[in-house]
Scaffold this motif. Structure first.
Motif, PDB file in Angstrom:
ATOM      1  N   PHE A 102      95.068 123.369 -51.944  1.00  0.00           N
ATOM      2  CA  PHE A 102      95.912 123.654 -53.217  1.00  0.00           C
ATOM      3  C   PHE A 102      96.869 124.505 -53.060  1.00  0.00           C
ATOM      4  CE2 PHE A 102      92.276 121.379 -55.585  1.00  0.00           C
ATOM      5  CZ  PHE A 102      92.947 120.365 -56.111  1.00  0.00           C
ATOM      6  N   THR A 105      99.498 121.847 -51.222  1.00  0.00           N
ATOM      7  CA  THR A 105      99.988 120.882 -52.407  1.00  0.00           C
ATOM      8  C   THR A 105     100.615 121.762 -53.626  1.00  0.00           C
ATOM      9  OG1 THR A 105      97.798 120.491 -53.370  1.00  0.00           O
ATOM     10  CG2 THR A 105      98.398 119.059 -51.515  1.00  0.00           C
ATOM     11  N   VAL A 107     100.531 121.497 -56.616  1.00  0.00           N
ATOM     12  CA  VAL A 107      99.719 121.249 -58.096  1.00  0.00           C
ATOM     13  C   VAL A 107     100.099 122.304 -59.086  1.00  0.00           C
ATOM     14  CG1 VAL A 107      97.767 120.482 -59.196  1.00  0.00           C
ATOM     15  CG2 VAL A 107      98.291 119.669 -56.832  1.00  0.00           C
ATOM     16  N   THR A 194      93.601 114.834 -57.328  1.00  0.00           N
ATOM     17  CA  THR A 194      95.102 115.243 -57.484  1.00  0.00           C
ATOM     18  C   THR A 194      95.886 114.313 -58.427  1.00  0.00           C
ATOM     19  OG1 THR A 194      95.065 116.791 -55.514  1.00  0.00           O
ATOM     20  CG2 THR A 194      97.125 116.066 -56.205  1.00  0.00           C
TER      21      THR A 194
END
Length: 205
Positions: A102, A105, A107, A194
């Motif tokens: 995370f 990415t 997010v 995700t």
């Protein structure tokens, strides 16, 4: 004659001890890591959830949470390898992989396993129910069963949950292959989770 017998006995003992030393088993340790060719669920720089997320330490059911690798050949029976172990507790490995995933990415606005100066908007909790090698029809399979939950930190309200129970046949009977397969399965489920986050974000714009 006695000296000869004593000499032969001594040589025999030396050779016997040498054989034992050569045949002594060496414990091998394995790492759960990010697969070399992993592809992430998103390839954009857009932050989907505008808030920080706290990653809770991954919880693993006690039978699977030690450094000993588990083998299941029967439905109600597991055995532990004596000379094949995880290099560190699997719960630690999975927690580090979550934080790395995370971080890579976009997010959330940011992720960490510990916050001191701010209260994160979200909390991520992961439970692993099974982590084992399964023997099936003369083949070995990597098996992981897990659940990932994203909740609102202040209300402890579940926003998104993802549960999976996956098996992956090993190409060869090798514990290095097993360790790699566990990493592959874990990242596949992180990608699936995700995608649920992306859908949630779009639905709540």
């Amino acid at each position: 004659m006695r000296r000869l017998i004593h000499f032969i006995t001594t040589i025999t003992l030396i050779l016997f001890c040498a054989c034992i030393s050569q045949n002594k088993m060496v414990t091998k340790y394995y790492l759960i890591e990010k697969p070399p060719s992993i592809q992430y669920a998103m390839d954009t720089d857009t932050t989907w959830l505008n808030g920080f997320c706290e990653i809770s330490p991954v919880q693993i059911y006690p039978a699977y949470g030690t450094q000993k690798i588990v083998n299941r050949s029967n439905r109600y029976e597991i055995v532990y390898y004596n000379y094949h172990q995880w290099a560190q507790l699997p719960g630690v490995s999975f927690t580090l992989l979550l934080e790395d995933y995370f971080t890579q990415t976009p997010v959330f606005k940011g992720v960490s396993t510990r916050y001191w100066r701010l209260s994160p908007v979200y909390k991520l909790r992961t439970t692993i129910y099974k982590l084992e090698i399964v023997e099936q029809e003369n083949h070995l399979l990597a098996h992981i069963s897990l659940e990932i939950i994203l909740s609102a930190n202040t209300e402890d309200k579940t926003l998104i949950s993802h549960r999976a129970d996956k098996l992956l046949k090993l190409e060869k009977k090798d514990l290095n292959e097993y360790a790699n397969s566990i990493g592959v399965l874990f990242y596949q489920e992180l990608n699936a989770f995700t995608e649920k986050i992306m859908k949630y974000a779009l639905d709540n714009k």
